[in-house]
Design a protein around this motif. Structure first.
Motif, PDB file in Angstrom:
ATOM      1  N   ALA A  24       0.818  -1.221   0.000  1.00  0.00           N
ATOM      2  CA  ALA A  24       0.000   0.000   0.000  1.00  0.00           C
ATOM      3  C   ALA A  24       0.849   1.268   0.000  1.00  0.00           C
ATOM      4  O   ALA A  24       0.455   2.280  -0.581  1.00  0.00           O
ATOM      5  N   SER A  25       2.052   1.224   0.613  1.00  0.00           N
ATOM      6  CA  SER A  25       2.821   2.469   0.673  1.00  0.00           C
ATOM      7  C   SER A  25       3.483   2.813  -0.666  1.00  0.00           C
ATOM      8  O   SER A  25       3.948   3.923  -0.853  1.00  0.00           O
ATOM      9  N   ASN A  26       3.514   1.855  -1.594  1.00  0.00           N
ATOM     10  CA  ASN A  26       4.057   2.149  -2.931  1.00  0.00           C
ATOM     11  C   ASN A  26       3.013   2.042  -4.029  1.00  0.00           C
ATOM     12  O   ASN A  26       3.354   2.113  -5.202  1.00  0.00           O
ATOM     13  N   PHE A  27       1.773   1.849  -3.626  1.00  0.00           N
ATOM     14  CA  PHE A  27       0.723   1.699  -4.641  1.00  0.00           C
ATOM     15  C   PHE A  27       0.196   3.074  -5.036  1.00  0.00           C
ATOM     16  O   PHE A  27       0.037   3.953  -4.195  1.00  0.00           O
ATOM     17  N   GLN A 173      12.952   0.560  -5.705  1.00  0.00           N
ATOM     18  CA  GLN A 173      12.908   1.855  -5.019  1.00  0.00           C
ATOM     19  C   GLN A 173      11.465   2.183  -4.602  1.00  0.00           C
ATOM     20  O   GLN A 173      10.539   1.795  -5.303  1.00  0.00           O
ATOM     21  N   PRO A 174      11.291   2.949  -3.514  1.00  0.00           N
ATOM     22  CA  PRO A 174       9.922   3.405  -3.212  1.00  0.00           C
ATOM     23  C   PRO A 174       9.381   4.230  -4.388  1.00  0.00           C
ATOM     24  O   PRO A 174      10.155   4.905  -5.076  1.00  0.00           O
ATOM     25  N   LEU A 175       8.086   4.150  -4.589  1.00  0.00           N
ATOM     26  CA  LEU A 175       7.466   4.838  -5.726  1.00  0.00           C
ATOM     27  C   LEU A 175       7.798   6.335  -5.729  1.00  0.00           C
ATOM     28  O   LEU A 175       8.000   6.946  -6.780  1.00  0.00           O
TER      29      LEU A 175
HETATM   30  C1  LIG Z   1       6.448  -1.453   1.489  1.00  0.00           C
HETATM   31  O1  LIG Z   1       7.106  -0.332   0.967  1.00  0.00           O
HETATM   32  C2  LIG Z   1       7.793   0.450   1.926  1.00  0.00           C
HETATM   33  C3  LIG Z   1       8.338   1.689   1.211  1.00  0.00           C
HETATM   34  O2  LIG Z   1       9.113   1.353   0.109  1.00  0.00           O
HETATM   35  C4  LIG Z   1       8.875  -0.385   2.564  1.00  0.00           C
HETATM   36  O3  LIG Z   1       9.547   0.378   3.538  1.00  0.00           O
HETATM   37  C5  LIG Z   1       8.253  -1.618   3.203  1.00  0.00           C
HETATM   38  O4  LIG Z   1       9.261  -2.466   3.699  1.00  0.00           O
HETATM   39  C6  LIG Z   1       7.417  -2.388   2.186  1.00  0.00           C
HETATM   40  N1  LIG Z   1       6.696  -3.452   2.846  1.00  0.00           N
HETATM   41  C7  LIG Z   1       6.810  -4.713   2.477  1.00  0.00           C
HETATM   42  C8  LIG Z   1       5.951  -5.683   3.236  1.00  0.00           C
HETATM   43  O5  LIG Z   1       7.549  -5.097   1.603  1.00  0.00           O
END
Ligand SMILES: *[C@@H]1O[C@H](CO)[C@@H](O)[C@H](O)[C@H]1NC(C)=O
Ligand SMILES: *[C@@H]1O[C@H](CO)[C@@H](O)[C@H](O)[C@H]1NC(C)=O
Length: 261
Positions: A24-27, A173-175
């Protein structure tokens, strides 16, 4: 060789989906899928050449891929409904300033890409692309003679070989770190188109920091909405310059209170 390739391609696709679809944090609802082909083509006339630095392995670009394209379910369903609706109204998939208009004139309904390109434009969606050096890609077109090529043109890219990898293919990389490019390969800053007052408010908070100049157009907005918006700008220490234009297309140029002018 083939086994190696398959293994690394599957691992890559899996990591990509886990990261940019299920996490969800990169969607982002603006991302409609991922292309495994090497980005080469810019459909906007007078667009920029595709140029990316060696460190960029993933980026976002509006154009759909034609081989090795992954489409996320929701945008694809949206497209099918949009297509049926536009087709039934006799609308054509022309988009100003795009070379795909010529394709449609020549090929008509034999290709679906002009339709998809217009749909993506109307929604402001983006596709994930890879950028590996030395013309490497995870899917390759052999460009054999046929519908698209009069005579065999040979492979368009080199198939990525896991044994010669000089970087970590699975590092995602994060989105928020990725760059976004439009159909002319101009970099765009996502999250800066506001459709509601709340969205405009949050955009203002981010651009306030870098003292950007904003150009705002208001189509058929009510007086209350306009006053409300200008009030938001004043609170954020912006002053507006109203530009009256014929045809009812009025612009507000929103300037930082100090610094510029
Ligand atoms: C999801 O994305 C965030 C940001 O990139 C990252 O810090 C986190 O570890 C990720 N979660 C999973 C379960 O991979
Ligand atoms: C990028 O790759 C090119 C060609 O391999 C090389 O000449 C250049 O030094 C590289 N640049 C960086 C910043 O690594």
């Amino acid at each position: 060789m083939i086994w190696k390739f398959r293994r690394c391609f599957i691992k890559f696709v899996r990591a990509l989906i886990v990261n940019y679809y299920y996490n969800a944090s990169n969607f982002s609802p603006s991302v409609y899928g991922a292309s495994l082909q090497r980005p080469r083509f810019v459909p906007g006339k007078h667009g920029n050449k595709i140029q990316l630095d060696n460190e960029t392995h993933l980026f976002l670009y509006q154009l759909v891929g034609t081989w090795g394209q992954i489409l996320f379910p929701k945008p694809w369903k949206e497209f099918r409904l949009w297509y049926d609706l536009h087709k039934s109204k006799g609308i054509k998939p022309f988009l100003d300033g795009m070379v795909t208009n010529g394709w449609y004139k020549r090929m008509g309904e034999r290709i679906w890409t002009p339709w998809f390109i217009k749909f993506i434009y109307s929604r402001g969606y983006f596709n994930i692309y890879t950028n590996f050096q030395h013309e490497r890609a995870l899917s390759v077109s052999h460009r054999d003679a046929g519908v698209n090529y009069g005579k065999t043109a040979g492979p368009d890219s080199q198939l990525l070989d896991e044994s010669s990898l000089d970087f970590n293919l699975l590092e995602m990389q994060p989105l928020s770190n990725l760059k976004w490019y439009d159909y002319c390969f101009r970099e765009v800053l996502p999250g800066r188109v506001g459709r509601t007052l709340d969205e405009v408010g949050s955009i203002l908070q981010t651009v306030q920091k870098d003292r950007s100049v904003l150009l705002v157009t208001i189509f058929g907005g009510s007086g209350t909405l306009t006053r409300n918006m200008l009030c938001h700008f004043r609170e954020a220490k912006y002053k507006e310059l109203y530009i009256d234009r014929p045809l009812g297309l009025n612009f507000y140029l929103i300037l930082p209170e100090e610094g510029i002018l």
